[in-house]
Design an enzyme around this catalytic site. Sequence first.
Site, PDB file in Angstrom:
ATOM      1  N   ASP A  17     -31.861 -24.680  37.827  1.00 29.54           N
ATOM      2  CA  ASP A  17     -32.344 -24.717  36.234  1.00 29.54           C
ATOM      3  C   ASP A  17     -32.075 -25.860  35.546  1.00 29.54           C
ATOM      4  O   ASP A  17     -32.798 -26.530  34.619  1.00 29.54           O
ATOM      5  CB  ASP A  17     -31.736 -23.392  35.621  1.00 29.54           C
ATOM      6  CG  ASP A  17     -31.851 -23.288  34.394  1.00 29.54           C
ATOM      7  OD1 ASP A  17     -33.015 -22.883  33.932  1.00 29.54           O
ATOM      8  OD2 ASP A  17     -30.778 -23.500  33.531  1.00 29.54           O
ATOM      9  N   LEU A  18     -30.793 -26.377  35.703  1.00 33.59           N
ATOM     10  CA  LEU A  18     -30.409 -27.622  34.980  1.00 33.59           C
ATOM     11  C   LEU A  18     -31.360 -28.729  35.230  1.00 33.59           C
ATOM     12  O   LEU A  18     -31.969 -29.512  34.271  1.00 33.59           O
ATOM     13  CB  LEU A  18     -28.896 -28.009  35.017  1.00 33.59           C
ATOM     14  CG  LEU A  18     -28.439 -28.935  34.198  1.00 33.59           C
ATOM     15  CD1 LEU A  18     -28.271 -28.543  32.851  1.00 33.59           C
ATOM     16  CD2 LEU A  18     -27.110 -29.739  34.757  1.00 33.59           C
ATOM     17  N   LYS A 148     -19.931 -29.242  33.983  1.00 25.51           N
ATOM     18  CA  LYS A 148     -18.817 -28.354  33.802  1.00 25.51           C
ATOM     19  C   LYS A 148     -19.122 -27.151  34.534  1.00 25.51           C
ATOM     20  O   LYS A 148     -20.423 -26.731  34.816  1.00 25.51           O
ATOM     21  CB  LYS A 148     -18.774 -28.002  32.186  1.00 25.51           C
ATOM     22  CG  LYS A 148     -19.974 -27.462  31.678  1.00 25.51           C
ATOM     23  CD  LYS A 148     -19.777 -26.834  30.416  1.00 25.51           C
ATOM     24  CE  LYS A 148     -19.975 -25.433  30.471  1.00 25.51           C
ATOM     25  NZ  LYS A 148     -19.993 -24.573  29.291  1.00 25.51           N
ATOM     26  N   ASP A 177     -19.979 -33.705  29.229  1.00 26.66           N
ATOM     27  CA  ASP A 177     -19.841 -32.500  28.206  1.00 26.66           C
ATOM     28  C   ASP A 177     -21.123 -33.105  27.033  1.00 26.66           C
ATOM     29  O   ASP A 177     -21.167 -33.842  26.504  1.00 26.66           O
ATOM     30  CB  ASP A 177     -18.538 -32.878  27.593  1.00 26.66           C
ATOM     31  CG  ASP A 177     -18.483 -31.904  26.540  1.00 26.66           C
ATOM     32  OD1 ASP A 177     -19.522 -31.664  25.657  1.00 26.66           O
ATOM     33  OD2 ASP A 177     -17.222 -31.263  26.088  1.00 26.66           O
ATOM     34  N   HIS A 178     -22.022 -32.215  27.297  1.00 27.19           N
ATOM     35  CA  HIS A 178     -23.561 -32.513  26.348  1.00 27.19           C
ATOM     36  C   HIS A 178     -23.481 -32.826  25.137  1.00 27.19           C
ATOM     37  O   HIS A 178     -23.903 -33.291  24.434  1.00 27.19           O
ATOM     38  CB  HIS A 178     -24.590 -31.535  26.967  1.00 27.19           C
ATOM     39  CG  HIS A 178     -24.462 -30.318  26.336  1.00 27.19           C
ATOM     40  ND1 HIS A 178     -23.568 -29.243  26.446  1.00 27.19           N
ATOM     41  CD2 HIS A 178     -25.097 -29.839  25.161  1.00 27.19           C
ATOM     42  CE1 HIS A 178     -24.002 -28.201  25.838  1.00 27.19           C
ATOM     43  NE2 HIS A 178     -24.956 -28.470  24.987  1.00 27.19           N
ATOM     44  N   ASP A 235     -15.861 -21.587  28.120  1.00 28.16           N
ATOM     45  CA  ASP A 235     -16.985 -21.942  28.021  1.00 28.16           C
ATOM     46  C   ASP A 235     -17.246 -23.006  26.661  1.00 28.16           C
ATOM     47  O   ASP A 235     -17.965 -23.819  26.996  1.00 28.16           O
ATOM     48  CB  ASP A 235     -17.955 -20.734  27.670  1.00 28.16           C
ATOM     49  CG  ASP A 235     -19.644 -21.025  27.989  1.00 28.16           C
ATOM     50  OD1 ASP A 235     -19.899 -21.716  28.756  1.00 28.16           O
ATOM     51  OD2 ASP A 235     -20.179 -20.777  26.916  1.00 28.16           O
ATOM     52  N   HIS A 240     -16.294 -28.485  24.623  1.00 29.98           N
ATOM     53  CA  HIS A 240     -17.156 -29.068  23.438  1.00 29.98           C
ATOM     54  C   HIS A 240     -15.824 -29.006  22.206  1.00 29.98           C
ATOM     55  O   HIS A 240     -15.844 -30.083  21.691  1.00 29.98           O
ATOM     56  CB  HIS A 240     -18.082 -28.078  23.341  1.00 29.98           C
ATOM     57  CG  HIS A 240     -19.056 -27.811  24.381  1.00 29.98           C
ATOM     58  ND1 HIS A 240     -19.271 -28.879  25.218  1.00 29.98           N
ATOM     59  CD2 HIS A 240     -19.717 -26.634  24.736  1.00 29.98           C
ATOM     60  CE1 HIS A 240     -20.146 -28.325  26.112  1.00 29.98           C
ATOM     61  NE2 HIS A 240     -20.308 -26.976  25.992  1.00 29.98           N
TER      62      HIS A 240
END
Length: 490
Positions: A17-18, A148, A177-178, A235, A240
Amino acid sequence: MATERTSLFIFFGGTGDLAYRKLYPSMFNLYKRGTLREHFAVIGTSRNKMTDEEFQDAVRKSLGTAKSDKDAEKFISHFAYEAHDVTDKAHYKVLKDRADELDKKFKLEGNRIFYLSLSPNFFGTVAGFLKTEGLTDSQGFNRLVIEKPFGRDYDSAAQLNDALSTAFNEDQVFRIDHYLGKEMIQNIEALRFGNTIVESLWNNRYIDNIQVTLSEKLGVEERASYYDNSGALRDMVQNHIMQIVSLLAMEQPVAFTDVDIRAEKVKALRSLRVYNVADASTNFVRGQYGAGNKQRAYRDEDNVPHDSNNETFVAGKLLFDNYRWSGTPFYIRTGKELADKFTRVDVVFKKPLVDIFAFPQNANAPLEANVLTMFIEPKAGFSLRLNAKTSGQGFQTAPINMDYFVDAAGEKATPEPYERLIHDVMKGDGTNFSSWPEVSYAWKFVDQIRKVWDLQQPAFPNYTPGSMGPAAADELIQRDHREWVYRLNQ
Ligand code: NDP
Ligand code: BG6
């Protein structure tokens, strides 16, 4: 045109998916901007059997382009596919031969980026085989990109890190880490260190508290099986939020380099107070959404157990024990099924020590605190709330806002987070990635909260979809005689 960068990319989990949703479209953007041109190639891998052409068809679909799009076709012609089970040591030899072949064909100078877009359970295995089977022996750079989660607590993260470090040095590992790829998160440093009026006030003498809110309108969607084993704390907070907080709290780096910035972030995280049991219970609250506003309860979502005690909301107070921040709390909150989708940071300054406008015969409302708000998403900009005189006879003050928002041209020029981060990996710039010390201190902090929560039965569900979380999140800050700057129905 941008400077061309040369590299071979091997995407493990290249049919996931990513990869299709984010990674290939981001690479196409880099191609259109000229960062990728002639000297790059991609090998997608997964266990699924496919020809190069079938893979290229799937990539085309992910880009949403047609065969008549010459630019896209040229880009796609650099893509190859290898069916590969990452646990099958013998097959790494086949992968190496393919990598060497593409290296020669596209003149890639032996530069390799290994992108692990698959379950973290495989990270150690892949890293180890890449080294022992010679894929990292090429003459150029060898970089490893991982997604992650980096472990589920400090111990598992440390184990994972040990496994990676048998094959790669820390400066070769890029932990995505987007949030660090977002324009306005990067602007925190510009705002702080590019403005005397900001940085000179950036401390506990002038700042009363800082609030970080990552609010999501959606629920768990189709990711429940992952999310129910993770929860909002792991999460969103461990990664983040801790990254944002460390950028807000750090001292000025010696220079604007990855090494110097990371050093300051680590120092900040080291001075974050790790709570004991009592403080963790007092300073953190959790929530789980029930049914309401046409939304089913979390426990009724697909793939969520009916008795799940997983948290979909977290709010907390963070305290730094250092000269700059002692006594100035950082409040954080994040959750699913909240009122709206947005990310913002509110920096609340102290009120003037004396309110000279509130003399007895004047009906002036008390002065409000100055607030600097950084709007991270969806709109990007800053707003500074000041007190000013209202126009007209008499003397009344009222808050006014000085705003700056990124315009349409700025938005157009803003790369997607993954586009920016892949570009940084090609440049070898680790500024916007999480280093192992940062990850480890973040886990040590979060583990204490988790430990306490695991011992206590939560009274779930405790908030309604469309709200800003449980009442306890408001009580947490009101106890300190403060309010969230962003509240519903203001
Ligand atoms: P998917 O489940 O969609 O994809 C997993 C990929 O791994 C598939 O290509 C799968 O193909 C491959 N795979 C699984 N087992 C093996 C194996 N033994 N050998 C080789 N390939 C294998 O996952 P996502 O793309 O969603 O996520 C990938 C990573 O990115 C995860 O670490 C996730 O936590 C992280 N991530 C994902 C986000 C997202 O938005 N999707 C956001 C943030 C992080 P096959 O089964 O055919 O082998
Ligand atoms: C991911 C989390 O890291 O960030 C998701 O796993 C969350 O649960 C997402 O929805 C939020 O990212 P963004 O960029 O949409 O705010």
